[in-house]
Design a protein around this motif. Structure first.
Motif, PDB file in Angstrom:
ATOM      1  N   PHE A  67       2.532  -6.421   8.965  1.00  0.00           N
ATOM      2  CA  PHE A  67       3.015  -5.538   7.900  1.00  0.00           C
ATOM      3  C   PHE A  67       4.532  -5.358   7.957  1.00  0.00           C
ATOM      4  O   PHE A  67       5.164  -5.487   9.005  1.00  0.00           O
ATOM      5  CB  PHE A  67       2.320  -4.177   7.945  1.00  0.00           C
ATOM      6  CG  PHE A  67       2.711  -3.292   9.095  1.00  0.00           C
ATOM      7  CD1 PHE A  67       3.791  -2.414   8.988  1.00  0.00           C
ATOM      8  CD2 PHE A  67       1.994  -3.315  10.285  1.00  0.00           C
ATOM      9  CE1 PHE A  67       4.146  -1.583  10.045  1.00  0.00           C
ATOM     10  CE2 PHE A  67       2.340  -2.492  11.344  1.00  0.00           C
ATOM     11  CZ  PHE A  67       3.421  -1.625  11.237  1.00  0.00           C
ATOM     12  N   PHE A  79       3.854  -1.312   3.802  1.00  0.00           N
ATOM     13  CA  PHE A  79       3.564   0.115   3.753  1.00  0.00           C
ATOM     14  C   PHE A  79       4.762   0.837   3.147  1.00  0.00           C
ATOM     15  O   PHE A  79       5.839   0.885   3.736  1.00  0.00           O
ATOM     16  CB  PHE A  79       3.273   0.658   5.151  1.00  0.00           C
ATOM     17  CG  PHE A  79       2.053   0.065   5.804  1.00  0.00           C
ATOM     18  CD1 PHE A  79       0.982  -0.384   5.044  1.00  0.00           C
ATOM     19  CD2 PHE A  79       1.953  -0.031   7.181  1.00  0.00           C
ATOM     20  CE1 PHE A  79      -0.156  -0.922   5.634  1.00  0.00           C
ATOM     21  CE2 PHE A  79       0.828  -0.569   7.794  1.00  0.00           C
ATOM     22  CZ  PHE A  79      -0.228  -1.017   7.016  1.00  0.00           C
ATOM     23  N   TRP A 120      -6.217  -1.160   4.092  1.00  0.00           N
ATOM     24  CA  TRP A 120      -5.923  -2.527   4.516  1.00  0.00           C
ATOM     25  C   TRP A 120      -7.190  -3.376   4.570  1.00  0.00           C
ATOM     26  O   TRP A 120      -7.135  -4.605   4.352  1.00  0.00           O
ATOM     27  CB  TRP A 120      -5.247  -2.530   5.891  1.00  0.00           C
ATOM     28  CG  TRP A 120      -6.139  -2.240   7.059  1.00  0.00           C
ATOM     29  CD1 TRP A 120      -6.375  -1.029   7.634  1.00  0.00           C
ATOM     30  CD2 TRP A 120      -6.936  -3.187   7.791  1.00  0.00           C
ATOM     31  NE1 TRP A 120      -7.259  -1.143   8.676  1.00  0.00           N
ATOM     32  CE2 TRP A 120      -7.623  -2.468   8.800  1.00  0.00           C
ATOM     33  CE3 TRP A 120      -7.139  -4.553   7.704  1.00  0.00           C
ATOM     34  CZ2 TRP A 120      -8.493  -3.070   9.703  1.00  0.00           C
ATOM     35  CZ3 TRP A 120      -8.009  -5.163   8.601  1.00  0.00           C
ATOM     36  CH2 TRP A 120      -8.663  -4.428   9.584  1.00  0.00           C
ATOM     37  N   ARG A 121      -8.324  -2.724   4.821  1.00  0.00           N
ATOM     38  CA  ARG A 121      -9.571  -3.466   4.984  1.00  0.00           C
ATOM     39  C   ARG A 121      -9.974  -4.205   3.705  1.00  0.00           C
ATOM     40  O   ARG A 121     -10.669  -5.231   3.757  1.00  0.00           O
ATOM     41  CB  ARG A 121     -10.685  -2.521   5.436  1.00  0.00           C
ATOM     42  CG  ARG A 121     -10.373  -1.825   6.757  1.00  0.00           C
ATOM     43  CD  ARG A 121     -11.488  -0.902   7.214  1.00  0.00           C
ATOM     44  NE  ARG A 121     -11.044  -0.072   8.329  1.00  0.00           N
ATOM     45  CZ  ARG A 121     -10.982  -0.484   9.596  1.00  0.00           C
ATOM     46  NH1 ARG A 121     -11.359  -1.709   9.907  1.00  0.00           N
ATOM     47  NH2 ARG A 121     -10.547   0.335  10.548  1.00  0.00           N
ATOM     48  N   TYR A 161      -3.000   2.248  12.105  1.00  0.00           N
ATOM     49  CA  TYR A 161      -3.307   0.907  11.603  1.00  0.00           C
ATOM     50  C   TYR A 161      -3.815   0.031  12.737  1.00  0.00           C
ATOM     51  O   TYR A 161      -3.096  -0.250  13.696  1.00  0.00           O
ATOM     52  CB  TYR A 161      -2.073   0.276  10.961  1.00  0.00           C
ATOM     53  CG  TYR A 161      -2.302  -1.145  10.501  1.00  0.00           C
ATOM     54  CD1 TYR A 161      -3.306  -1.443   9.591  1.00  0.00           C
ATOM     55  CD2 TYR A 161      -1.520  -2.191  10.995  1.00  0.00           C
ATOM     56  CE1 TYR A 161      -3.529  -2.744   9.172  1.00  0.00           C
ATOM     57  CE2 TYR A 161      -1.731  -3.490  10.584  1.00  0.00           C
ATOM     58  CZ  TYR A 161      -2.739  -3.769   9.668  1.00  0.00           C
ATOM     59  OH  TYR A 161      -2.952  -5.063   9.267  1.00  0.00           O
ATOM     60  N   LEU A 210       0.994  -7.178   4.646  1.00  0.00           N
ATOM     61  CA  LEU A 210       0.952  -5.892   3.956  1.00  0.00           C
ATOM     62  C   LEU A 210       2.358  -5.302   3.943  1.00  0.00           C
ATOM     63  O   LEU A 210       3.214  -5.696   4.735  1.00  0.00           O
ATOM     64  CB  LEU A 210       0.002  -4.927   4.667  1.00  0.00           C
ATOM     65  CG  LEU A 210      -1.452  -5.366   4.788  1.00  0.00           C
ATOM     66  CD1 LEU A 210      -2.216  -4.388   5.676  1.00  0.00           C
ATOM     67  CD2 LEU A 210      -2.115  -5.486   3.423  1.00  0.00           C
ATOM     68  N   TYR A 248      -8.122  -5.924   1.966  1.00  0.00           N
ATOM     69  CA  TYR A 248      -7.323  -7.138   1.796  1.00  0.00           C
ATOM     70  C   TYR A 248      -7.386  -8.066   3.006  1.00  0.00           C
ATOM     71  O   TYR A 248      -6.688  -9.075   3.042  1.00  0.00           O
ATOM     72  CB  TYR A 248      -5.880  -6.738   1.489  1.00  0.00           C
ATOM     73  CG  TYR A 248      -5.801  -5.900   0.237  1.00  0.00           C
ATOM     74  CD1 TYR A 248      -5.909  -6.487  -1.022  1.00  0.00           C
ATOM     75  CD2 TYR A 248      -5.690  -4.509   0.309  1.00  0.00           C
ATOM     76  CE1 TYR A 248      -5.890  -5.730  -2.169  1.00  0.00           C
ATOM     77  CE2 TYR A 248      -5.666  -3.738  -0.847  1.00  0.00           C
ATOM     78  CZ  TYR A 248      -5.764  -4.356  -2.080  1.00  0.00           C
ATOM     79  OH  TYR A 248      -5.760  -3.599  -3.223  1.00  0.00           O
ATOM     80  N   GLU A 249      -8.259  -7.732   3.944  1.00  0.00           N
ATOM     81  CA  GLU A 249      -8.430  -8.605   5.107  1.00  0.00           C
ATOM     82  C   GLU A 249      -8.989  -9.953   4.662  1.00  0.00           C
ATOM     83  O   GLU A 249      -9.973 -10.026   3.921  1.00  0.00           O
ATOM     84  CB  GLU A 249      -9.370  -7.954   6.119  1.00  0.00           C
ATOM     85  CG  GLU A 249      -9.507  -8.742   7.406  1.00  0.00           C
ATOM     86  CD  GLU A 249     -10.367  -8.024   8.429  1.00  0.00           C
ATOM     87  OE1 GLU A 249     -10.244  -8.339   9.627  1.00  0.00           O
ATOM     88  OE2 GLU A 249     -11.161  -7.142   8.024  1.00  0.00           O
ATOM     89  N   GLY A 267      -5.422  -3.040  12.046  1.00  0.00           N
ATOM     90  CA  GLY A 267      -5.736  -4.340  11.464  1.00  0.00           C
ATOM     91  C   GLY A 267      -4.971  -5.469  12.118  1.00  0.00           C
ATOM     92  O   GLY A 267      -4.129  -5.262  12.995  1.00  0.00           O
ATOM     93  N   LEU A 307       0.856  -1.191   0.000  1.00  0.00           N
ATOM     94  CA  LEU A 307       0.000   0.000   0.000  1.00  0.00           C
ATOM     95  C   LEU A 307       0.887   1.234   0.000  1.00  0.00           C
ATOM     96  O   LEU A 307       1.817   1.337   0.802  1.00  0.00           O
ATOM     97  CB  LEU A 307      -0.902   0.010   1.236  1.00  0.00           C
ATOM     98  CG  LEU A 307      -1.879  -1.156   1.405  1.00  0.00           C
ATOM     99  CD1 LEU A 307      -2.699  -0.963   2.684  1.00  0.00           C
ATOM    100  CD2 LEU A 307      -2.806  -1.282   0.205  1.00  0.00           C
TER     101      LEU A 307
END
Length: 226
Positions: A174, A146, A134-135, A168, A144, A137-138, A170, A123
């Motif tokens: 990451f 960044f 991010w939501r 963040y 992830l 790709y949950e 999630g 991202l």
């Protein structure tokens, strides 16, 4: 990375992953040379020693960084070919790939071509709103990444404001990317986000695109692991 001797030297530092960029417009683009032709070390001596009982399977695995292929809005069939030819462990998607594309790619590869393949979705970050993506790709991406939003597709050597990652919330691990350099060890050590799984070291540790400065990496990694 793309030089076999440089890859071997960096691998000896105990790093976790090595990236291979399959984006033709990148100065780090890996030409289509099969891993079986020697661009990527096959660790045949370690495998032989393991077979002879000199080292354990765990020790062998510890010496082999995971292979990450980086793609930007690439055709799925091309990605699948690279996964097979380079025996990739991870695919990093650095474009506008959707969660549907990720699911279809995974079904095409796992288990027949590469069981357990992991997928990283990058991202581009310039503000808190970018983190919220991010939501999408949950339940689809395994990790992830960044990176700094820029005109190019990564590799800018520029950092975004790391305080943004506090937003963040999630549960996908990451990797922090974007302009991390030799002078950032102490700043990295002050980051304590529970989902921070690793850091991406690229352009600021290079002598030229695709070639890593082994001594700079060794010194930096030593500071991080103190």
């Amino acid at each position: 990375m793309r030089d076999a001797e440089n890859i071997r030297a960096v691998s000896e530092l105990g790093i976790d992953m090595i990236g291979f960029i399959f984006y033709p417009e990148s100065p780090r683009f890996v030409q289509m040379i099969s891993a079986r032709a020697g661009i990527i070390p096959d660790y045949s001596k370690e495998r032989l020693d393991k077979a002879r009982g000199k080292i354990t399977a765990q020790e062998t695995d510890a010496k082999q960084p995971k292979r990450v292929g980086v793609f930007v809005d690439e055709m799925p069939q091309t990605i699948i070919t690279r996964i097979y030819n380079y025996n990739l462990d991870y695919v990093q998607l650095h474009g506008d790939e959707s969660s549907i594309m990720i699911d279809n790619l995974r079904r095409s590869v796992d288990p027949d071509i590469h069981p357990g393949l992991k997928i990283i979705k990058a991202l581009s970050i310039s503000g808190k709103a970018d983190i919220e993506r991010w939501r999408e790709y949950e339940g689809h991406a395994d990790m992830l990444l960044f990176d700094t939003r820029c005109k190019t597709v990564g590799g800018s050597g520029e950092q975004f404001d790391w305080s943004i990652i506090d937003a963040y919330d999630g549960d996908i691990p990451f990797i922090l990317s974007g302009g991390i350099g030799p002078d950032d060890a102490e700043s990295i050590k002050r980051l304590h986000h529970p989902m921070l799984a690793g850091i991406d070291l690229n352009s600021r540790f290079e002598t030229e695109p695709g070639m890593k400065d082994v001594e700079k990496l060794k010194d930096f990694i030593g500071k991080i692991r103190e």
